[in-house]
Scaffold this motif. Structure first.
Motif, PDB file in Angstrom:
ATOM      1  N   ASN A  88      47.053  28.722  41.923  1.00  0.00           N
ATOM      2  CA  ASN A  88      46.375  30.163  42.292  1.00  0.00           C
ATOM      3  C   ASN A  88      46.471  30.505  43.652  1.00  0.00           C
ATOM      4  N   LEU A 144      46.388  34.811  37.235  1.00  0.00           N
ATOM      5  CA  LEU A 144      46.324  36.180  37.070  1.00  0.00           C
ATOM      6  C   LEU A 144      45.878  36.512  38.881  1.00  0.00           C
ATOM      7  N   ALA A 145      46.315  37.895  39.317  1.00  0.00           N
ATOM      8  CA  ALA A 145      45.675  38.244  40.548  1.00  0.00           C
ATOM      9  C   ALA A 145      44.161  38.390  40.569  1.00  0.00           C
ATOM     10  N   ASP A 146      43.434  38.353  39.464  1.00  0.00           N
ATOM     11  CA  ASP A 146      42.014  38.645  39.466  1.00  0.00           C
ATOM     12  C   ASP A 146      41.451  36.989  39.471  1.00  0.00           C
ATOM     13  N   GLY A 147      42.049  36.314  39.538  1.00  0.00           N
ATOM     14  CA  GLY A 147      41.656  34.655  39.253  1.00  0.00           C
ATOM     15  C   GLY A 147      41.436  34.125  37.917  1.00  0.00           C
ATOM     16  N   ARG A 148      41.623  35.179  36.877  1.00  0.00           N
ATOM     17  CA  ARG A 148      41.587  34.426  35.641  1.00  0.00           C
ATOM     18  C   ARG A 148      42.964  33.576  35.330  1.00  0.00           C
ATOM     19  N   SER A 159      45.860  32.760  32.790  1.00  0.00           N
ATOM     20  CA  SER A 159      46.510  33.270  31.409  1.00  0.00           C
ATOM     21  C   SER A 159      47.387  32.059  30.892  1.00  0.00           C
ATOM     22  N   ASP A 184      38.586  33.494  31.512  1.00  0.00           N
ATOM     23  CA  ASP A 184      37.579  33.315  32.967  1.00  0.00           C
ATOM     24  C   ASP A 184      37.350  31.955  33.062  1.00  0.00           C
ATOM     25  N   LEU A 236      48.804  41.187  37.170  1.00  0.00           N
ATOM     26  CA  LEU A 236      47.805  42.489  37.067  1.00  0.00           C
ATOM     27  C   LEU A 236      47.378  42.629  35.523  1.00  0.00           C
ATOM     28  N   ASP A 287      48.718  44.297  33.425  1.00  0.00           N
ATOM     29  CA  ASP A 287      48.959  45.666  33.059  1.00  0.00           C
ATOM     30  C   ASP A 287      50.500  46.023  32.676  1.00  0.00           C
ATOM     31  N   SER A 330      51.735  39.858  43.643  1.00  0.00           N
ATOM     32  CA  SER A 330      51.010  41.009  43.828  1.00  0.00           C
ATOM     33  C   SER A 330      50.919  41.865  42.429  1.00  0.00           C
TER      34      SER A 330
END
Length: 823
Positions: A123, A163-167, A169, A180, A264, A266, A381
């Motif tokens: 991470n 992932l960037a949000d900590g999850r 994948s 999560d 991200l 996205d 990023s």
């Protein structure tokens, strides 16, 4: 453990002769007094032992079963490695703490999931490590050592990534999920379907159907209900966030080549192509089966029969569900007729004239089978992504980024080669803390390291007549570690470049062949080191210049250490066809300059693009021992890194372009002259042998230069390149449809009339690499030419790489007999 310093003396201790330097090295390297481990480079052995074929060709377990697949523990305090079970093909895992003094201890099957993996991912702050074990995902907390099993099912999960949000994948098939880790909630991010997108029930068409809906109320009601259900489901999908997103339907008859998810979550990049159809003719008969029947084994296609399907790169927007195909037209040279000269030469041979025109080239993702890094690289990023693309004609490699706003490819680097772009030296990626790319390129003739900002010029970080490989970027962008052969083409050491200053530091100076793995805390190096006499063992050193090197494993058998083995000298044979010498191992018998002129054997290594005259332990260990046996009996043996071999730069590699079997045999002739002039060898008592590419070279030598050798053995040999695979052959000879001249000039079957000396052909019958058909066709041609100078031995149960000791022994008894009878 006792340690010694031998820095510049290492080469001498390995009994290596560095005559005729390749070229002066042009690079700035900070050198340090490096403390190295005490390693026996010469085993005194028992001089009364006579080497025998029976021992050499027996099950290689007797050598000691060396460590394999080594990687670090999560905390960088111990090393895990595999070791083959004695007498079986299964491997056991061992744990070797750095503080231990032995080879470590075997890991119980119940604990294997704890070991982590060499392909772990981290991470953002490197406190969590994720990896795959037996198709399930695990996460380790590096601070607390707590291990969490994320998945436990009979489906296989791949490619974990934070992932960037900590999850976390990962993908299952072509569906990506995010977990999560705090709540345990799993969400589907995207699913790829190689199907046509479902459509709303169509309105009736045709007179009868339209009348049916008018006249029969039930039919009309069913049609109306179906349309309403489809519409309601679509609205629910759009307006309710609790529903998983709709799949992306890529189209029927397509296959996914590769796909990569943005950090991200996205965007996703996907490469697709038409699904290939298998040719039922691509089979190989297997005559020895368990049930007594003949089995038709499925095998790869021939280069003559392969036309690669074009790839399309599609950008998926996971937020709005849109997809856009990215055009290749921004890539420089995307429509160049790069084979115009080749086509013109072949057209002239047919009595035609070729007119060059712009063409749309077949372009797709770079094949990563060799370097296994992945041709799509997202910046951490998630704001940038880079792709490595290649042309299927093998003449161009591009690195391009994607303008996500305008949905276009932005070229960053083009590597063009008039011969072919190497399948090695394609590592690339992003610096962690800037929008700069790093990559390897052979553009100056040798693989070197570059850094390029997105809107700036590339900066070359290494320079000289040596090859850089295995770059490893530190997490804070302080260093890029790499492996290179700076001091000598056959001596591989570990280096690093300081990104702030551009200076290169040498980290090891062991004098053999060294590979490395950086520890998770980036403070240590796990080294895999070998010499010509020492099989690969594991070592550890701090990741800094001048560090002490400590040996971790000693798995070499006492039986092997008792053998009276001699390391070959590595000599630089002057070339009659270029400035660079031809490096070769030479095995010299005792008192070889005394008495009558000696018999000699030239060994031709396989693979073509492979290096065997280096300072490390050879994959051809049986041949190494066989050559020692021959030297013990008075032979001189030479093992050449002929042109096409690895380790000597781009021009050496591509010298065989469109003319395989010509430069290499010229080099063998130079080797023969060197032995005659320097090693007291009788020119009329020299033989040659080799397998695979080496078998092809034996054919070409005996067929095209019949006075060069007095006998030869061709093992699992290629006789007609049109029958070999596409991935390898089309690089060097283009394809038979475009360049038949190259195939006819390079294939031994066209030169069989030149055979005048004894030839032994050894052929495995279930070889799915070089088909048995190669030997069958060539033998039939020799029979039709009434040539009686050959014998053939077949091996009914063997693939390309023999498995049975009895087969190895039979093969080398025949080779030895050939040389004894005719030399």
């Amino acid at each position: 453990m006792t340690h010694i310093r031998f820095s510049v003396l290492a080469i001498a201790l390995c009994s290596l002769t560095l005559s005729v330097p390749l070229q002066a090295k042009k690079t700035e390297v900070q050198t340090y007094q490096t403390t190295t481990v005490s390693v026996p480079t010469v085993y005194a052995g028992n001089s009364e032992i006579s080497l025998s074929l029976e021992q050499i060709m027996s099950d290689p377990d007797w050598l000691g079963r060396q460590p394999e697949n080594a990687h670090w523990s999560f905390d960088s305090q111990q090393v895990y490695y595999q070791r083959k079970q004695a007498g079986y093909q299964q491997r056991d895992w061992f744990a070797r703490p750095l503080s231990a003094t032995d080879n470590g201890s075997e890991v119980a099957l119940s604990q294997l999931h704890q070991l982590g993996s060499s392909e772990r991912v981290f991470n953002a702050d490197r406190t969590l490590q994720a990896y795959v074990f037996e198709g399930d995902i695990f996460v380790r907390n590096a601070l607390t050592a707590e291990l969490t099993q994320v998945t436990r099912d009979n489906e296989a999960q791949f490619e974990p990534s934070f992932l960037a949000d900590g999850r976390l994948s990962y993908r299952e098939g072509w569906t990506w999920y995010a977990e999560d880790l705090a709540s345990g909630k799993r969400s589907e991010l995207v699913s790829l379907k190689t199907e046509d997108k479902p459509k709303a029930p169509a309105k009736p068409s045709g007179y009868l159907a339209q009348e049916q809906h008018k006249l029969i109320e039930f039919v009309a009601l069913q049609q109306s209900n179906a349309q309403q259900r489809f519409s309601a489901q679509a609205q629910l999908q759009q307006q309710n966030d609790s529903i998983a997103p709709d799949a992306f339907y890529l189209g029927k008859g397509l296959q996914v080549v590769a796909a990569s998810l943005s950090p991200l979550a996205d965007y996703m990049l996907v490469s697709v192509r038409k699904e290939g159809k298998r040719n039922d003719k691509d089979i190989m008969p297997n005559y020895i089966t368990a049930n007594g029947d003949i089995a038709a084994e499925k095998v790869r296609a021939r280069v003559n029969d392969v036309t690669p399907e074009p790839q399309r790169i599609v950008l998926l927007n996971l937020l709005d569900g849109s997809s856009t195909e990215l055009s290749y037209t921004s890539l420089p040279g995307y429509n160049e007729d790069v084979l115009a000269e080749v086509k013109a030469e072949n057209a002239k041979a047919r009595g035609e004239k070729y007119k060059s025109e712009k063409i749309i080239r077949n372009i797709g993702l770079m094949n990563d089978w060799y370097w296994r890094q992945g041709p799509i690289r997202w910046h951490a990023s998630g704001q940038q992504v880079a792709l490595m693309l290649q042309a299927q004609d093998n003449k161009d490699r591009w690195i391009a980024t994607v303008d996500l706003k305008n949905k276009t490819l932005v070229p960053q680097h083009r590597l063009h080669d008039t011969a072919w772009v190497n399948y090695a030296f394609n590592d690339f990626g992003w610096l962690n803390n800037s929008d700069s790319l790093y990559y390897l390129s052979e553009e100056t003739g040798y693989s070197h390291l570059y850094v390029k900002p997105l809107k700036g010029k590339a900066k070359k970080l290494t320079s000289g007549t040596f090859e850089v490989s295995e770059p490893m970027l530190s997490s804070q962008d302080d260093y890029i570690y790499f492996r290179a052969n700076m001091a000598h083409p056959g001596n591989y050491e570990v280096y690093r470049v300081v990104l702030a200053t551009g200076k290169t530091e040498q980290l090891t100076q062991l004098g053999g062949s060294t590979s490395f793995t950086l520890s998770p805390d980036e403070q240590k190096l796990l080294l895999q080191f070998s010499t010509n006499l020492l099989p690969t063992e594991l070592y550890v050193a701090d990741a800094k210049p001048g560090a002490e090197v400590k040996r971790l494993t000693d798995t070499i058998s006492a039986e092997f250490k008792q053998l009276p083995l001699r390391a070959p000298q590595i000599v630089a044979v002057p070339s009659s066809h270029g400035k660079q010498p031809v490096f070769a191992k030479v095995y010299l018998p005792d008192n070889y300059q005394a008495g009558e002129k000696r018999r000699a054997v030239v060994f031709n290594h396989g693979a073509g693009y492979l290096q065997n005259s280096d300072f490390g332990w050879s994959g051809y260990f049986r041949e190494f021992l066989f050559h020692n046996l021959l030297a013990q009996q008075g032979y001189v043996v030479m093992d050449m890194d002929y042109r096409a071999s690895a380790g000597y730069g781009r021009d050496w590699r591509t010298a065989i372009y469109r003319r395989m079997g010509t430069p290499e045999i010229e080099d063998l002739a130079d080797g023969v002259n060197w032995m005659v002039n320097n090693a007291n060898v009788d020119r009329q008592r020299i033989g040659t042998y080799g397998g695979s590419y080496g078998g092809f070279m034996t054919f070409m030598a005996l067929f095209t230069q019949p006075d060069l050798f007095q006998a030869g053995a061709a093992l699992r040999p290629v006789s007609d390149w049109a029958y070999y695979n596409h991935a390898y052959t089309s690089n060097i000879l283009n394809t038979p449809a475009i360049d038949p001249i190259a195939y006819q000039r390079s294939s031994p079957i066209y030169f069989t009339q030149g055979l005048t000396k004894p030839l032994l052909i050894n052929a495995p019958m279930v070889d799915d690499n070089v088909f048995f058909q190669d030997v069958v066709r060539l033998v039939q041609r020799l029979i039709e030419q009434e040539n009686i100078n050959f014998e053939t031995a077949i091996y009914p149960v063997e693939p390309h790489g023999f498995r049975q000791p009895s087969s190895w022994l039979d093969e080398y008894r025949r080779i030895y007999k050939l040389f004894e009878q005719h030399l």
